[in-house]
Design a protein around this motif. Structure first.
Motif, mmCIF file in Angstrom:
data_model
loop_
_atom_site.group_PDB
_atom_site.id
_atom_site.type_symbol
_atom_site.label_atom_id
_atom_site.label_comp_id
_atom_site.label_asym_id
_atom_site.label_seq_id
_atom_site.Cartn_x
_atom_site.Cartn_y
_atom_site.Cartn_z
ATOM 1 N N GLY A 44 0.801 -1.220 0.000
ATOM 2 C CA GLY A 44 0.000 0.000 0.000
ATOM 3 C C GLY A 44 0.829 1.263 0.000
ATOM 4 N N ARG A 45 1.951 1.245 0.741
ATOM 5 C CA ARG A 45 2.802 2.436 0.800
ATOM 6 C C ARG A 45 3.409 2.750 -0.565
ATOM 7 N N ARG A 46 3.809 1.710 -1.271
ATOM 8 C CA ARG A 46 4.400 1.905 -2.609
ATOM 9 C C ARG A 46 3.368 2.463 -3.594
ATOM 10 N N LEU A 47 2.142 1.937 -3.516
ATOM 11 C CA LEU A 47 1.090 2.439 -4.402
ATOM 12 C C LEU A 47 0.741 3.883 -4.058
ATOM 13 N N ASN A 48 0.658 4.213 -2.776
ATOM 14 C CA ASN A 48 0.346 5.585 -2.370
ATOM 15 C C ASN A 48 1.413 6.565 -2.847
ATOM 16 N N ASP A 49 2.681 6.105 -2.840
ATOM 17 C CA ASP A 49 3.767 6.943 -3.352
ATOM 18 C C ASP A 49 3.578 7.200 -4.846
ATOM 19 N N LEU A 50 3.137 6.175 -5.569
ATOM 20 C CA LEU A 50 2.887 6.313 -7.008
ATOM 21 C C LEU A 50 1.728 7.280 -7.268
ATOM 22 N N ILE A 51 0.692 7.165 -6.462
ATOM 23 C CA ILE A 51 -0.470 8.058 -6.588
ATOM 24 C C ILE A 51 -0.048 9.508 -6.355
ATOM 25 N N SER A 52 0.746 9.734 -5.309
ATOM 26 C CA SER A 52 1.209 11.078 -4.979
ATOM 27 C C SER A 52 2.071 11.659 -6.091
ATOM 28 N N ARG A 53 2.977 10.847 -6.644
ATOM 29 C CA ARG A 53 3.855 11.326 -7.720
ATOM 30 C C ARG A 53 3.067 11.689 -8.968
ATOM 31 N N LEU A 54 2.106 10.846 -9.340
ATOM 32 C CA LEU A 54 1.309 11.132 -10.534
ATOM 33 C C LEU A 54 0.476 12.402 -10.334
ATOM 34 N N SER A 55 -0.038 12.601 -9.119
ATOM 35 C CA SER A 55 -0.808 13.797 -8.811
ATOM 36 C C SER A 55 0.043 15.059 -8.959
ATOM 37 N N LYS A 56 1.281 15.012 -8.472
ATOM 38 C CA LYS A 56 2.178 16.173 -8.569
ATOM 39 C C LYS A 56 2.584 16.441 -10.011
ATOM 40 N N ILE A 57 2.807 15.374 -10.781
ATOM 41 C CA ILE A 57 3.147 15.551 -12.200
ATOM 42 C C ILE A 57 1.965 16.168 -12.947
ATOM 43 N N LEU A 58 0.748 15.748 -12.599
ATOM 44 C CA LEU A 58 -0.449 16.321 -13.215
ATOM 45 C C LEU A 58 -0.545 17.814 -12.900
ATOM 46 N N GLU A 59 -0.253 18.197 -11.672
ATOM 47 C CA GLU A 59 -0.266 19.618 -11.304
ATOM 48 C C GLU A 59 0.743 20.407 -12.131
ATOM 49 N N GLN A 60 1.944 19.837 -12.318
ATOM 50 C CA GLN A 60 2.964 20.494 -13.124
ATOM 51 C C GLN A 60 2.511 20.621 -14.573
ATOM 52 N N PHE A 61 1.859 19.576 -15.088
ATOM 53 C CA PHE A 61 1.316 19.629 -16.453
ATOM 54 C C PHE A 61 0.306 20.765 -16.604
ATOM 55 N N LEU A 62 -0.576 20.906 -15.607
ATOM 56 C CA LEU A 62 -1.595 21.959 -15.661
ATOM 57 C C LEU A 62 -0.965 23.347 -15.612
ATOM 58 N N VAL A 63 0.088 23.509 -14.799
ATOM 59 C CA VAL A 63 0.793 24.793 -14.735
ATOM 60 C C VAL A 63 1.421 25.110 -16.090
ATOM 61 N N GLU A 64 2.118 24.144 -16.666
ATOM 62 C CA GLU A 64 2.768 24.362 -17.962
ATOM 63 C C GLU A 64 1.749 24.596 -19.072
ATOM 64 N N ASP A 65 0.599 23.941 -18.958
ATOM 65 C CA ASP A 65 -0.459 24.155 -19.948
ATOM 66 C C ASP A 65 -0.989 25.587 -19.875
ATOM 67 N N GLU A 66 -1.128 26.101 -18.641
ATOM 68 C CA GLU A 66 -1.559 27.501 -18.475
ATOM 69 C C GLU A 66 -0.543 28.456 -19.092
ATOM 70 N N LEU A 67 0.743 28.180 -18.881
ATOM 71 C CA LEU A 67 1.795 29.037 -19.439
ATOM 72 C C LEU A 67 1.794 28.978 -20.963
ATOM 73 N N LYS A 68 1.547 27.789 -21.504
ATOM 74 C CA LYS A 68 1.515 27.627 -22.965
ATOM 75 C C LYS A 68 0.367 28.413 -23.578
ATOM 76 N N ASN A 69 -0.762 28.432 -22.868
ATOM 77 C CA ASN A 69 -1.952 29.114 -23.390
ATOM 78 C C ASN A 69 -2.041 30.579 -22.982
ATOM 79 N N ASN A 70 -1.097 31.025 -22.155
ATOM 80 C CA ASN A 70 -1.102 32.417 -21.698
ATOM 81 C C ASN A 70 0.314 32.971 -21.806
ATOM 82 N N PRO A 71 0.730 33.397 -23.012
ATOM 83 C CA PRO A 71 2.102 33.876 -23.202
ATOM 84 C C PRO A 71 2.437 35.087 -22.338
ATOM 85 N N ILE A 72 1.425 35.906 -22.020
ATOM 86 C CA ILE A 72 1.681 37.081 -21.181
ATOM 87 C C ILE A 72 2.149 36.646 -19.800
ATOM 88 N N LEU A 73 1.470 35.643 -19.230
ATOM 89 C CA LEU A 73 1.850 35.136 -17.917
ATOM 90 C C LEU A 73 3.282 34.606 -17.943
#
Length: 491
Positions: A75-104
């Motif tokens: 369970g601990r190993r799976l929870n670590d995987l869940i946490s990592r994927l969640s953080k990568i998704l957050e980074q993807f969303l941030v980069e997507d905002e930057l891609k769609n908002n050149p002013i930012l």
């Protein structure tokens, strides 16, 4: 600890993504982590197969673990995987905002250069951001706020010469931006405060309101959005037709200056005015409210990030039914039902289609056509449904009750009135005034049904109308008046 991922942060994040978002996230994940962490890519594919409902049976942690890794469940190993994927998704969303908002992107880059004392590079990125601002068409509050901050930071940057004439000439413009930003913020806050007072019936004085509106009048030629919010604020204060028409005309002229979210926010102010007129008995405003909502659909401003508000959805369905725009409503339901939040989608879809069937069937009967099929379909959809939300239950029961009445099925009607009355008395979560209004409705429907059965006896419909006018509170008063009129016409 739950054996399922159903309520995890990761699943909540993924539920908000569109099919295209998930596709792009898959590409992002594979390009960044595919070779080193293929298990993350495989994990995302498993979760993508559960989109969009993310049913519990597809989110069993042990089954997911077995599909990804060898050995006993950890369970601990799976929870670590869940946490990592969640953080990568957050980074993807941030980069997507930057891609769609050149002013930012330029603003953040300029901030980084400023922090490191890279003067030339700082000026270059700030000036690019200012240029991008000045050529964009949308000029909402965020536009003025961001442009002010850029020019202010450039003007007060330590390396900026205090004797540079070009900068000095911009000082007045910077000050105007600050004043415009302040006025927009104040007007929106004042309007929201007025609206909330009307909801909670609590008086809260708004200081310097006359002064604020006077300043707005002076600045609205330079910043039309100030003129728009000044008129919306005056509409909220005056609540009369002159203020409404002036605000709506200005909105129609300058609507596209702002983004879709703000466009619909202003449209909602007009809808609220229409509802206030309905509450005064001015039923002609149903048509006006429908027109506003129809424009919202035409301009594609109802949904935000692919989601539509259940409250507005229900209001649209009810309004379209009242003004008998049935073909338009069928189109609306087809396009917008998938945009409802998943947890209420089935209930609202059921109730909305039943409303369409009931009103369309009733209209056909009025036009001496066969509306029985539609009315029976409305009953079929709702008669065995019990919603969690009591307001949905009340709407559903009222539709079934009225359908029985319209069909002339008096035995079923009588039984349903008894069941409806028991539901009202048994449910302690419903406000007392709502219970009384519905009980009065049931009593009057029973009176009309018994009156309708007296074939050989003339009925004084004016007495019925007088009795109804004196009965308060009561629900579905308009429908009851129509029912009285039909009794009179049948004599």
């Amino acid at each position: 600890m739950s054996a399922f991922l159903t309520n995890s942060k990761l699943v909540k994040q993924l539920k908000q993504l569109s099919d295209n978002d998930l596709k792009e996230f898959g590409k992002y994940l594979k390009s960044r982590f595919g070779n080193r962490h293929s298990v993350l890519v495989d994990f995302q594919k498993i979760l993508r197969n559960a989109h969009p409902e993310y049913q519990r049976k597809l989110l069993n942690k042990r089954k997911i673990y077995a599909a990804l890794m060898s050995g006993n469940y950890n369970g601990r190993r799976l929870n670590d995987l869940i946490s990592r994927l969640s953080k990568i998704l957050e980074q993807f969303l941030v980069e997507d905002e930057l891609k769609n908002n050149p002013i930012l992107g330029k603003i953040l880059l300029a901030r980084g250069y400023k922090k490191r004392g890279a003067d030339e590079l700082f000026y270059s990125e700030v000036d690019k951001a200012i240029t991008l601002h000045e050529i964009q068409e949308e000029k909402n509050y965020s536009f003025y706020s961001s442009l002010f901050n850029l020019k202010y930071n450039r003007y007060f940057y330590p390396a900026t010469s205090k004797y540079e004439l070009q900068i000095d000439s911009n000082l007045e413009g910077i000050t105007e931006l600050l004043e415009g930003q302040y006025l927009l913020a104040r007007l929106r806050l004042v309007n929201e405060s007025i609206m909330r007072q009307s909801i909670v019936n609590h008086y809260h004085s708004i200081s310097d309101l006359d002064h604020l509106l006077a300043k707005a009048r002076k600045m609205e030629t330079q910043i039309p959005l100030i003129g728009m919010w000044r008129r919306i604020t005056e509409l909220s204060l005056k609540r009369n037709l002159v203020a409404y028409n002036e605000a709506k005309s200005f909105y129609n002229t300058y609507r596209e200056l702002t983004n879709k979210t703000e466009q619909f926010g202003i449209l909602a102010s007009f809808i609220n005015y229409g509802i206030s007129q309905l509450n005064q008995g001015k039923e002609e405003y149903y048509r006006e409210i429908f027109s506003l909502y129809a424009n919202g659909v035409k301009w594609d401003i109802l949904a935000e990030h692919g989601k539509v508000s259940p409250d507005h959805f229900n209001n649209i369905v009810n309004t379209a039914c009242v003004v008998e725009e049935f073909e338009w409503l069928e189109y609306f339901l087809k396009v917008y039902t998938p945009m409802l939040p998943e947890e209420v989608r089935t209930d609202i879809s059921n109730l909305s289609n039943a409303s369409l069937y009931f009103f369309r069937g009733s209209k056909k009967l009025d036009d001496s056509k066969n509306g029985h099929k539609d009315l029976k379909n409305a009953i079929f959809l709702l008669q065995n449904v019990n919603y969690v939300d009591f307001s949905y239950n009340l709407r559903a029961r009222s539709i079934v009750l009225r359908a029985y009445y319209e069909l002339g099925e008096d035995q079923s009607l009588g039984d349903y009135i008894i069941a409806f009355r028991q539901y009202l008395k048994r449910n302690k979560t419903i406000a007392k005034n709502v219970v009384v209004a519905n009980l009065n409705f049931l009593s009057f429907v029973r009176k009309l049904a018994s009156t309708r059965l007296r074939d050989q006896e003339l009925v004084d419909v004016e007495i019925l109308r007088t009795q109804l006018s004196q009965l308060s509170p009561i629900t579905y008063k308009s429908w009851l008046y129509k029912a009285i009129t039909k009794i009179g016409m049948s004599q």
